[in-house]
Design an enzyme around this catalytic site. Structure first.
Site, PDB file in Angstrom:
ATOM      1  N   GLY A 124      14.989  -0.164   4.538  1.00  0.00           N
ATOM      2  CA  GLY A 124      15.161   1.286   4.493  1.00  0.00           C
ATOM      3  C   GLY A 124      15.465   1.818   3.109  1.00  0.00           C
ATOM      4  NE  ARG A 267     -29.791  -0.896  11.808  1.00  0.00           N
ATOM      5  CZ  ARG A 267     -30.101  -0.163  12.853  1.00  0.00           C
ATOM      6  NH1 ARG A 267     -30.113  -0.691  14.073  1.00  0.00           N
ATOM      7  NH2 ARG A 267     -30.391   1.119  12.717  1.00  0.00           N
ATOM      8  CG  HIS A 337     -21.180  -2.166   9.276  1.00  0.00           C
ATOM      9  ND1 HIS A 337     -20.709  -2.814   8.158  1.00  0.00           N
ATOM     10  CD2 HIS A 337     -21.018  -3.042  10.295  1.00  0.00           C
ATOM     11  CE1 HIS A 337     -20.282  -4.005   8.492  1.00  0.00           C
ATOM     12  NE2 HIS A 337     -20.464  -4.182   9.778  1.00  0.00           N
ATOM     13  N   GLY A 339     -24.245   4.232  10.494  1.00  0.00           N
ATOM     14  CA  GLY A 339     -23.480   4.918  11.541  1.00  0.00           C
ATOM     15  C   GLY A 339     -22.637   3.963  12.375  1.00  0.00           C
ATOM     16  CD  GLU A 362       5.882  -3.765  -0.048  1.00  0.00           C
ATOM     17  OE1 GLU A 362       6.005  -4.566  -0.983  1.00  0.00           O
ATOM     18  OE2 GLU A 362       5.986  -4.073   1.149  1.00  0.00           O
TER      19      GLU A 362
HETATM   20  C1  LIG Z   1       2.714   3.330   6.767  1.00  0.00           C
HETATM   21  C2  LIG Z   1       3.822   3.350   5.769  1.00  0.00           C
HETATM   22  C3  LIG Z   1       4.799   2.350   5.803  1.00  0.00           C
HETATM   23  C4  LIG Z   1       5.861   2.378   4.909  1.00  0.00           C
HETATM   24  N1  LIG Z   1       6.869   1.430   5.002  1.00  0.00           N
HETATM   25  C5  LIG Z   1       7.994   1.571   4.261  1.00  0.00           C
HETATM   26  C6  LIG Z   1       9.133   0.708   4.470  1.00  0.00           C
HETATM   27  O1  LIG Z   1       9.105  -0.219   5.283  1.00  0.00           O
HETATM   28  N2  LIG Z   1      10.251   0.946   3.743  1.00  0.00           N
HETATM   29  C7  LIG Z   1      10.334   1.947   2.825  1.00  0.00           C
HETATM   30  O2  LIG Z   1      11.403   2.102   2.221  1.00  0.00           O
HETATM   31  N3  LIG Z   1       9.265   2.765   2.584  1.00  0.00           N
HETATM   32  C8  LIG Z   1       8.114   2.604   3.289  1.00  0.00           C
HETATM   33  N4  LIG Z   1       7.041   3.466   3.095  1.00  0.00           N
HETATM   34  C9  LIG Z   1       7.159   4.528   2.104  1.00  0.00           C
HETATM   35  C10 LIG Z   1       6.332   4.274   0.855  1.00  0.00           C
HETATM   36  O3  LIG Z   1       6.864   3.212   0.119  1.00  0.00           O
HETATM   37  C11 LIG Z   1       6.260   5.597   0.072  1.00  0.00           C
HETATM   38  O4  LIG Z   1       5.416   6.457   0.828  1.00  0.00           O
HETATM   39  C12 LIG Z   1       5.730   5.380  -1.332  1.00  0.00           C
HETATM   40  O5  LIG Z   1       6.694   4.730  -2.121  1.00  0.00           O
HETATM   41  C13 LIG Z   1       5.364   6.710  -2.030  1.00  0.00           C
HETATM   42  O6  LIG Z   1       6.402   7.621  -1.925  1.00  0.00           O
HETATM   43  P1  LIG Z   1       6.094   9.099  -1.385  1.00  0.00           P
HETATM   44  O7  LIG Z   1       5.335   8.963  -0.130  1.00  0.00           O
HETATM   45  O8  LIG Z   1       7.396   9.824  -1.328  1.00  0.00           O
HETATM   46  O9  LIG Z   1       5.168   9.751  -2.464  1.00  0.00           O
HETATM   47  P2  LIG Z   1       5.635  10.472  -3.839  1.00  0.00           P
HETATM   48  O10 LIG Z   1       6.602   9.602  -4.561  1.00  0.00           O
HETATM   49  O11 LIG Z   1       6.056  11.862  -3.528  1.00  0.00           O
HETATM   50  O12 LIG Z   1       4.268  10.491  -4.641  1.00  0.00           O
HETATM   51  C14 LIG Z   1       3.244  11.456  -4.403  1.00  0.00           C
HETATM   52  C15 LIG Z   1       2.200  11.300  -5.496  1.00  0.00           C
HETATM   53  O13 LIG Z   1       2.800  11.536  -6.788  1.00  0.00           O
HETATM   54  C16 LIG Z   1       2.565  10.426  -7.629  1.00  0.00           C
HETATM   55  N5  LIG Z   1       3.706  10.206  -8.533  1.00  0.00           N
HETATM   56  C17 LIG Z   1       5.029  10.189  -8.230  1.00  0.00           C
HETATM   57  N6  LIG Z   1       5.764   9.944  -9.325  1.00  0.00           N
HETATM   58  C18 LIG Z   1       4.894   9.810 -10.351  1.00  0.00           C
HETATM   59  C19 LIG Z   1       5.024   9.541 -11.739  1.00  0.00           C
HETATM   60  N7  LIG Z   1       6.214   9.357 -12.319  1.00  0.00           N
HETATM   61  N8  LIG Z   1       3.886   9.488 -12.485  1.00  0.00           N
HETATM   62  C20 LIG Z   1       2.665   9.658 -11.923  1.00  0.00           C
HETATM   63  N9  LIG Z   1       2.485   9.917 -10.633  1.00  0.00           N
HETATM   64  C21 LIG Z   1       3.585   9.980  -9.842  1.00  0.00           C
HETATM   65  C22 LIG Z   1       2.391   9.218  -6.695  1.00  0.00           C
HETATM   66  O14 LIG Z   1       1.682   8.161  -7.310  1.00  0.00           O
HETATM   67  C23 LIG Z   1       1.616   9.877  -5.563  1.00  0.00           C
HETATM   68  O15 LIG Z   1       0.263   9.952  -5.906  1.00  0.00           O
HETATM   69  C24 LIG Z   1       5.939   3.413   3.944  1.00  0.00           C
HETATM   70  C25 LIG Z   1       4.921   4.387   3.892  1.00  0.00           C
HETATM   71  C26 LIG Z   1       3.902   4.377   4.786  1.00  0.00           C
HETATM   72  C27 LIG Z   1       2.873   5.466   4.724  1.00  0.00           C
END
Ligand SMILES: Cc1cc2nc3c(=O)[nH]c(=O)nc-3n(C[C@H](O)[C@H](O)[C@H](O)COP(=O)(O)OP(=O)(O)OC[C@H]3O[C@@H](n4cnc5c(N)ncnc54)[C@H](O)[C@@H]3O)c2cc1C
Length: 382
Positions: A124, A267, A337, A339, A362
């Site tokens: 988390g 195909r 593939h 459609g 990650e």
């Molecule tokens: C299916 C799924 C499973 C997940 N599992 C986990 C989990 O188990 N544990 C956990 O803790 N999290 C988890 N996450 C969260 C995930 O790690 C985050 O979504 C990810 O780190 C990106 O953070 P954000 O979504 O807040 O995007 P943001 O940080 O808001 O980023 C939005 C955009 O801005 C860009 N950006 C942000 N900062 C910068 C910068 N300094 N320079 C350039 N570009 C930037 C990013 O690259 C991205 O394109 C999960 C997410 C999903 C969708």
């Protein structure tokens, strides 16, 4: 491509592939539609050793090196990325955090359960307001006598509604990333609520949750590592996690390649197999090169970990390249593939939906580039 694999490594990979072909591949589309894998597969994967890889035998694991771990993650990614995520979050992110930062008591309590999947873990870190900028998280842990009381919210937490233990990162002081501390929170602790996030583009077979912490009380013995060390623990663990993501993406690229070759050679159009058209071969050749390149980057990283060498930048490179390659390969596989690739009869649409998150979690592709750029220039862009 079997570059210097030992007999044991090849044997595990073959065992994993055979098992997943029987137990996962025939069911993955149904699990995807039902938005949950059949959890019986977790026990079966544990029996085969997936959850115990790289956890030492003295803590109930099966030991093993990181190249084997990478091979296992590749096979999981090829079969179903939802399964790969369940394993790599529970025994990878949570298990390895405990292995490297836990007290002897914490290791003896949690690792045997995580290694056999009798307990699932979730990690988390992300919150509604902080994703890439995780060092600014706002969930709080306040000391109260010999306990800590946690309040806050986490978002997008893999395994969140299935986990028995949550590794929660919370703020214990206002000192930015240095004010974050890690806690191992049993998910049946009063005040801990997990709510499923539905409607995901991909990884539908795996649980993703919002976590709510409302006055969650844990003893100081639940603290993982020192006060203020939580962010470093999270970042160190995610480096290894990126190897798992990269390897899973190699599996996606490999799966796309195999599906595309099978389809293109069967195909026919214009009286010939579509594999005989140069423009189709172009798509397949790109997948083949991406599979090899991504695999070599992942193996390089795994080998560095096994040799005790620094591997952080190698993990970022592998994750960046392999995740982008997975999206590219899945997109091209749908093209091959036609459609038929747009519907569930073939695995390629699912590969694309599952691959899409790999460039996000990650550490997004942009964050990986900043990490690589910092390593090259010595200048941090954060
Ligand atoms: C299916 C799924 C499973 C997940 N599992 C986990 C989990 O188990 N544990 C956990 O803790 N999290 C988890 N996450 C969260 C995930 O790690 C985050 O979504 C990810 O780190 C990106 O953070 P954000 O979504 O807040 O995007 P943001 O940080 O808001 O980023 C939005 C955009 O801005 C860009 N950006 C942000 N900062 C910068 C910068 N300094 N320079 C350039 N570009 C930037 C990013 O690259 C991205 O394109 C999960 C997410 C999903 C969708």
């Amino acid at each position: 491509m079997d570059l210097s694999l030992t007999e044991d490594q090849q044997a595990f990979r073959d065992l994993a592939r055979d098992f997943l072909e029987r137990e996962a591949v025939p069911h993955r589309m149904r699990w995807d539609r039902e938005e949950s894998v059949d959890l019986a597969i977790v026990r079966k994967m544990a029996d085969l050793g997936f959850f115990g890889l790289t956890i030492p035998e003295e803590y109930g694991g099966v030991g093993g090196d990181y190249v084997t771990y990478s091979l296992a993650m590749e096979e999981l990614g090829r079969a179903d990325s939802a399964l790969r995520g369940i394993v790599s979050v529970s025994s990878g992110l949570v298990g390895k955090s405990i292995l490297f930062h836990g007290s002897e008591e914490q290791k003896r309590e949690w690792l045997p359960q995580l290694a056999t999947a009798s307990t699932l873990g979730c990690f988390g870190l992300t919150e509604p307001g902080t994703g890439s900028d995780a060092g600014n998280l706002t969930s709080r842990a306040v000391r109260d006598g010999s306990d800590w009381v946690l309040d806050g919210q986490k978002l997008f937490i893999t395994n969140g509604t299935w986990a028995h233990v949550a590794l929660v990162f919370a703020r214990t002081s206002d000192d930015g990333p240095r004010g974050v501390t890690a806690f191992l929170v049993p998910t049946d602790t009063p005040g801990f609520v997990a709510r499923e996030v539905t409607g995901k583009l991909g990884l539908r077979g795996q649980a993703t949750a919002e976590l709510f912490l409302d006055g969650v009380r844990v003893p100081d013995a639940a603290r993982l590592g020192e006060v203020g060390q939580g962010f470093r623990i999270a970042m160190g663990t995610l480096d290894k996690g990126r190897l798992a993501v990269a390897s899973g993406c190699v599996g996606i690229v490999q799966g796309c390649l195999e599906a595309s070759v099978a389809y293109a050679t069967r195909r026919t159009q214009f009286g010939k197999p579509i594999a005989s058209f140069q423009l189709v071969q172009d798509l397949i050749a790109d997948m083949s090169v991406d599979a090899d390149a991504a695999r070599l980057l992942a193996w390089r990283c795994a080998d560095l970990v096994d040799r005790g060498e620094p591997y952080g930048t190698a993990a970022s490179k592998a994750k960046l390249f392999a995740s982008e390659a997975a999206v590219r390969a899945a997109n091209n596989a749908i093209q091959v593939h036609g459609g038929a690739g747009y519907v569930d009869d073939f695995p390629v649409a699912k590969y694309l939906r599952d691959a899409r998150v790999m460039t996000l979690y990650e550490g997004t592709s942009q964050i990986q580039k900043l990490l690589i750029g910092r390593a090259e220039t010595g200048v941090s862009a954060f």
